[in-house]
Design a protein around this motif. Structure first.
Motif, mmCIF file in Angstrom:
data_model
loop_
_atom_site.group_PDB
_atom_site.id
_atom_site.type_symbol
_atom_site.label_atom_id
_atom_site.label_comp_id
_atom_site.label_asym_id
_atom_site.label_seq_id
_atom_site.Cartn_x
_atom_site.Cartn_y
_atom_site.Cartn_z
ATOM 1 N N LEU A 182 0.814 -1.100 0.021
ATOM 2 C CA LEU A 182 0.021 0.102 -0.114
ATOM 3 C C LEU A 182 0.814 1.439 0.032
ATOM 4 C CD1 LEU A 182 -2.691 -1.050 2.543
ATOM 5 C CD2 LEU A 182 -2.633 -1.428 0.148
ATOM 6 N N VAL A 183 0.505 2.163 -0.753
ATOM 7 C CA VAL A 183 1.374 3.238 -1.107
ATOM 8 C C VAL A 183 0.444 4.463 -0.778
ATOM 9 C CG1 VAL A 183 2.707 4.781 -2.601
ATOM 10 C CG2 VAL A 183 2.730 2.200 -2.969
ATOM 11 N N SER A 184 0.546 5.342 0.392
ATOM 12 C CA SER A 184 -0.161 6.432 0.565
ATOM 13 C C SER A 184 -1.699 5.921 1.082
ATOM 14 C CB SER A 184 -0.309 7.619 -0.214
ATOM 15 O OG SER A 184 1.104 8.002 -0.718
ATOM 16 N N HIS B 78 1.387 13.545 -0.958
ATOM 17 C CA HIS B 78 0.424 12.491 -1.614
ATOM 18 C C HIS B 78 1.087 12.133 -3.243
ATOM 19 C CE1 HIS B 78 -2.995 9.823 -1.167
ATOM 20 N NE2 HIS B 78 -3.659 10.502 -2.146
ATOM 21 N N GLU B 79 1.913 12.834 -3.512
ATOM 22 C CA GLU B 79 2.475 12.428 -4.912
ATOM 23 C C GLU B 79 3.700 11.319 -4.918
ATOM 24 O OE1 GLU B 79 5.604 15.343 -3.364
ATOM 25 O OE2 GLU B 79 3.153 15.087 -3.172
ATOM 26 N N LEU B 80 3.628 10.608 -3.562
ATOM 27 C CA LEU B 80 4.692 9.641 -3.476
ATOM 28 C C LEU B 80 4.883 8.690 -4.358
ATOM 29 C CD1 LEU B 80 6.782 8.469 -1.439
ATOM 30 C CD2 LEU B 80 4.946 7.129 -0.190
ATOM 31 N N ALA B 81 3.823 7.843 -4.764
ATOM 32 C CA ALA B 81 3.846 6.716 -5.791
ATOM 33 C C ALA B 81 4.703 7.308 -6.919
ATOM 34 C CB ALA B 81 2.370 6.510 -6.049
ATOM 35 N N TYR B 82 4.820 8.476 -7.510
ATOM 36 C CA TYR B 82 5.129 8.770 -8.677
ATOM 37 C C TYR B 82 6.624 9.006 -8.638
ATOM 38 C CZ TYR B 82 0.270 9.018 -9.219
ATOM 39 O OH TYR B 82 -1.101 8.750 -9.109
ATOM 40 N N THR B 83 7.291 9.385 -7.421
ATOM 41 C CA THR B 83 8.801 9.738 -7.268
ATOM 42 C C THR B 83 9.438 8.650 -7.307
ATOM 43 O OG1 THR B 83 8.521 9.493 -4.794
ATOM 44 C CG2 THR B 83 7.855 11.315 -5.594
ATOM 45 N N ALA B 84 10.918 9.117 -7.714
ATOM 46 C CA ALA B 84 11.938 8.255 -7.617
ATOM 47 C C ALA B 84 12.327 7.191 -6.381
ATOM 48 C CB ALA B 84 13.514 8.898 -8.070
ATOM 49 N N PRO B 85 12.152 8.003 -5.223
ATOM 50 C CA PRO B 85 12.241 7.176 -3.964
ATOM 51 C C PRO B 85 11.462 6.049 -3.801
ATOM 52 C CG PRO B 85 12.608 9.432 -3.540
ATOM 53 C CD PRO B 85 12.013 9.395 -4.872
ATOM 54 N N ALA B 86 9.864 6.159 -4.228
ATOM 55 C CA ALA B 86 9.142 5.177 -4.306
ATOM 56 C C ALA B 86 9.242 3.967 -5.211
ATOM 57 C CB ALA B 86 7.738 5.855 -4.423
ATOM 58 N N GLN B 87 9.676 4.656 -6.372
ATOM 59 C CA GLN B 87 9.843 3.495 -7.285
ATOM 60 C C GLN B 87 11.100 2.650 -6.804
ATOM 61 O OE1 GLN B 87 8.019 2.589 -10.159
ATOM 62 N NE2 GLN B 87 6.732 4.113 -8.831
#
Length: 264
Positions: free
Chosen positions: A168-170, A244-253
């Motif tokens: 689960l992301v965010s 909340h934009e976490l899913a699209y960021t390089a760290p999240a990937q």
């Protein structure tokens, strides 16, 4: 005295009308499907169609996994579509993992209107398609991933099926808590869709992974705390300075790719 009674009556009528409008119209706010959506799959994907148990034919994008790799079943957020889903899964895709990008009813040109039970039907249709002749993917090779409101159908699918993992992301602990944190005057009972993920996590048999930005003001980190308490053995990543934009960021990937690659 009569003036005071009339004022109270007027306030009561106003409150009743406001509550009725909020109850009946809230899904327009909760599920704001973007008007623009991809008309064709990007390179490496193909357009597939799933069939829900209430008779809807829904589009989705699919790319098969390389040998020995997992397949991600991805549920996007409420203001997104498959364009964002592609961006939010680019790390695992580059590593050779398969992707099934679910598109909800009412989104991306699909028929129907979304709601909690409806998103669960859409998720179940995607699981059936993956298991069937279209892909032939065993459920134990599926990693269910949900971003934001997608945490709801993702958690439900992981509860119903013997999957490899739930990520689960965010994610929400539950939707009424999210609404209450944004609009304190709205009572919890007025929120029609519950998405009570925290109540389900303890019953999910698969490993659970939770990722959240500590600067998220929409789905606040308090949701992460409640989810982690509900599942004490979950792997938790709290990403500093990200909203909340976490899913699209390089760290999240990077985190997502590492988590999926570490599964056996």
């Amino acid at each position: 005295m009569k003036l005071a009674l009339n004022l109270l009556l007027a306030l009561a009528v106003f409150a009743l009308v406001a509550a009725t409008l909020l109850y009946t119209q809230q899904r327009r706010l909760i599920f704001p499907a973007p008007a623009d959506y991809p008309q064709a799959p990007p390179p490496g994907f193909r357009l597939v169609h799933t069939q829900t148990d209430d008779g809807l034919r829904l589009s989705a994008f699919y790319r098969p996994a390389l040998p020995g790799k997992k397949t991600l079943l991805f549920f996007h957020g409420n203001g997104d579509n498959m364009l964002g889903a592609i961006e939010a899964t680019r790390g695992p895709a580059a590593a050779g993992h398969g992707l099934m990008l679910v598109e909800y009813r009412g989104y991306g040109g699909n028929p129907g209107s979304p709601g909690e039970a409806d998103l669960y039907r859409d998720g179940a249709a995607a699981m059936r398609w993956l298991a069937g002749a279209g892909a032939g993917v065993d459920s134990r090779g599926i990693v269910v991933v949900g971003n934001s409101v997608g945490s709801g159908p993702a958690t439900e699918m992981a509860l119903r099926h013997d999957v490899a993992a739930l990520m689960l992301v965010s994610g929400f602990s539950d939707l009424p808590s999210v609404v209450k944190s944004r609009v304190p005057l709205v009572p919890r009972w007025l929120v029609r869709d519950r998405f009570d993920n925290a109540a389900k996590l303890a019953r999910v048999k698969a490993p659970v992974y939770l990722m959240h930005g500590d600067a998220d003001t929409l789905v606040t980190p308090a949701n992460l705390d409640r989810l982690a308490r509900a599942r004490p053995d979950a792997t938790v990543a709290r990403v500093a300075g990200v909203g909340h934009e976490l899913a699209y960021t390089a760290p999240a990937q990077a985190i997502l790719t590492k988590w999926v690659g570490g599964l056996r």
